[in-house]
Design an enzyme around this catalytic site. Sequence first.
Site, PDB file in Angstrom:
ATOM      1  N   LYS A   1       0.849  -1.197   0.000  1.00 48.85           N
ATOM      2  CA  LYS A   1       0.000   0.000   0.000  1.00 48.85           C
ATOM      3  C   LYS A   1       0.887   1.251   0.000  1.00 48.85           C
ATOM      4  CE  LYS A   1      -0.374  -0.406   4.996  1.00 48.85           C
ATOM      5  NZ  LYS A   1      -1.127  -1.064   6.073  1.00 48.85           N
TER       6      LYS A   1
ATOM      7  N   ARG B   1     -10.390  -0.499  15.016  1.00 48.02           N
ATOM      8  CA  ARG B   1     -10.285   0.336  13.833  1.00 48.02           C
ATOM      9  C   ARG B   1     -11.247  -0.312  12.833  1.00 48.02           C
ATOM     10  NH1 ARG B   1      -4.515   1.234  10.932  1.00 48.02           N
ATOM     11  NH2 ARG B   1      -4.989  -0.926  10.428  1.00 48.02           N
TER      12      ARG B   1
ATOM     13  N   TYR C   1      17.543  29.155   9.148  1.00 49.09           N
ATOM     14  CA  TYR C   1      16.338  29.828   9.643  1.00 49.09           C
ATOM     15  C   TYR C   1      16.258  29.731  11.162  1.00 49.09           C
ATOM     16  CZ  TYR C   1      14.496  30.095   4.884  1.00 49.09           C
ATOM     17  OH  TYR C   1      14.303  30.369   3.561  1.00 49.09           O
TER      18      TYR C   1
ATOM     19  N   MET D   1      13.445  24.006   3.037  1.00 44.82           N
ATOM     20  CA  MET D   1      12.686  23.331   1.980  1.00 44.82           C
ATOM     21  C   MET D   1      13.571  22.489   1.069  1.00 44.82           C
ATOM     22  SD  MET D   1      10.117  24.946  -0.862  1.00 44.82           S
ATOM     23  CE  MET D   1       8.979  25.638   0.298  1.00 44.82           C
TER      24      MET D   1
HETATM   25  C1  PLP Z   1      -0.288  -2.140   6.586  1.00 47.93           C
HETATM   26  C2  PLP Z   1      -0.843  -3.442   6.986  1.00 47.93           C
HETATM   27  C3  PLP Z   1       0.007  -4.541   7.211  1.00 47.93           C
HETATM   28  C4  PLP Z   1       1.507  -4.437   7.186  1.00 47.93           C
HETATM   29  O1  PLP Z   1       1.960  -3.887   8.399  1.00 47.93           O
HETATM   30  P1  PLP Z   1       3.535  -3.726   8.703  1.00 47.93           P
HETATM   31  O2  PLP Z   1       3.562  -3.213  10.085  1.00 47.93           O
HETATM   32  O3  PLP Z   1       4.066  -2.748   7.728  1.00 47.93           O
HETATM   33  O4  PLP Z   1       4.117  -5.079   8.539  1.00 47.93           O
HETATM   34  C5  PLP Z   1      -0.578  -5.757   7.487  1.00 47.93           C
HETATM   35  N1  PLP Z   1      -1.918  -5.888   7.556  1.00 47.93           N
HETATM   36  C6  PLP Z   1      -2.759  -4.848   7.370  1.00 47.93           C
HETATM   37  C7  PLP Z   1      -4.231  -5.058   7.477  1.00 47.93           C
HETATM   38  C8  PLP Z   1      -2.254  -3.605   7.090  1.00 47.93           C
HETATM   39  O5  PLP Z   1      -3.076  -2.566   6.904  1.00 47.93           O
END
Ligand code: PLP
Length: 374
Positions: free
Chosen positions: A43, A140, A264, A319
């Site tokens: 992702k 969640r 800065y 930046m």
């Molecule tokens: C992002 C995610 C993972 C991977 O998690 P990591 O901590 O990066 O290994 C696994 N399962 C779900 C449902 C996720 O959203």
Amino acid sequence: MGVSANSLINRPILASIHTEAFRHNLNRVRELAPESKIWSVIKARSYGHGFEAAFKGLESTDGFALLDIQDASWLRGKGWEGRILLLEGLFHQNEVTLALELSCDLVVHCETQVQWLEDYQTKGRKPFNIFLKMNSGMNRLGLNPDAYRVAFHRLHTLGYHLHHMTHFANADQIDQSPTVGEQQECFETAIAGLEAPTSLANSAAIMWHRNTLGDWVRPGIMLYGASPTGQFNDIAHSHLQAVMHLHSEIIDIQELRKGDRVGYGGCYEAPEPMRIGVIACGYADGYPRQASDGTPVWVEGGAANGSGLICPLVGRVSMDMMTIDLRKAPQARIGSRVELWGSQVPVDDVAQKSGTIGYELLCALAPRVPVDIK
Ligand SMILES: *Cc1c(COP(=O)(O)O)cnc(C)c1O
């Protein structure tokens, strides 16, 4: 992603993505979870590494897990014939047909999604693989245990191929509630008697909770060679390799007198006469502005004997530039190569000095940074 690496680009910053390190880390997952199939989690543009490189480096995975159906479509276009899991399932009902055309497996995490699949299936169409997600304590996504069992039966009756799935809130910590043990117990109790393959473990669980592996593991961050805890020490002996190496160069050197201030806000004051290296990398490249004095930067060939060494960041990151203390690097000069993170400087060390975790820095690599897939 990004612009392609090209010798005509003259700003010297470059992110190299090492596909060999992807292969190495994936093998490491296989060693840790030899009985499980692997969803490589890609992702967020593969945690900022780009889909292209991930596809190249992780092609021996059992499946790719991601969020957007467009990205699933891209993978199919590249010729990926293995499994693809949409980690949050469908966002809209009208995506069902496309998801099926692309042969995606779907996470189903709520009542509404169950309903969509019921509607779809009552129209007599082909069922597909479902990863039914249970809320075992993270609160969640996921169905609560009672609703979970009901949904399982509904989808099972319609002929969907079901898998049990849950996600841990604290696999990277000890004794923080809900613990992995508590969540695992909740999960096991809720699925009792419902025969189906399981998927529980993220990277932290794969490394530190080996009794949770199940039929499909879901490694993300460990494939990229960073730490689930955000602390490099926790993975220092895990034989993982950094996949992203962010390099730039020193583009100027300032000679400061005692009491001179840098950047800065004049946040850093020279305690003695010293040299400051100016590096072509700033927060618009994805380097954290919050990075505090002392954040490590590796300078190639900078030491008195010509070897590379770590120099501390000083002053505020701006930046497009940042500044480092060259007192220990007499050989550093304009044009010296620096590593902002990668194999010399763990991304987690930069993150720690910036109040975040490696995940965030990797994902935040800016589109303007040229990328070289090695
Ligand atoms: C992002 C995610 C993972 C991977 O998690 P990591 O901590 O990066 O290994 C696994 N399962 C779900 C449902 C996720 O959203």
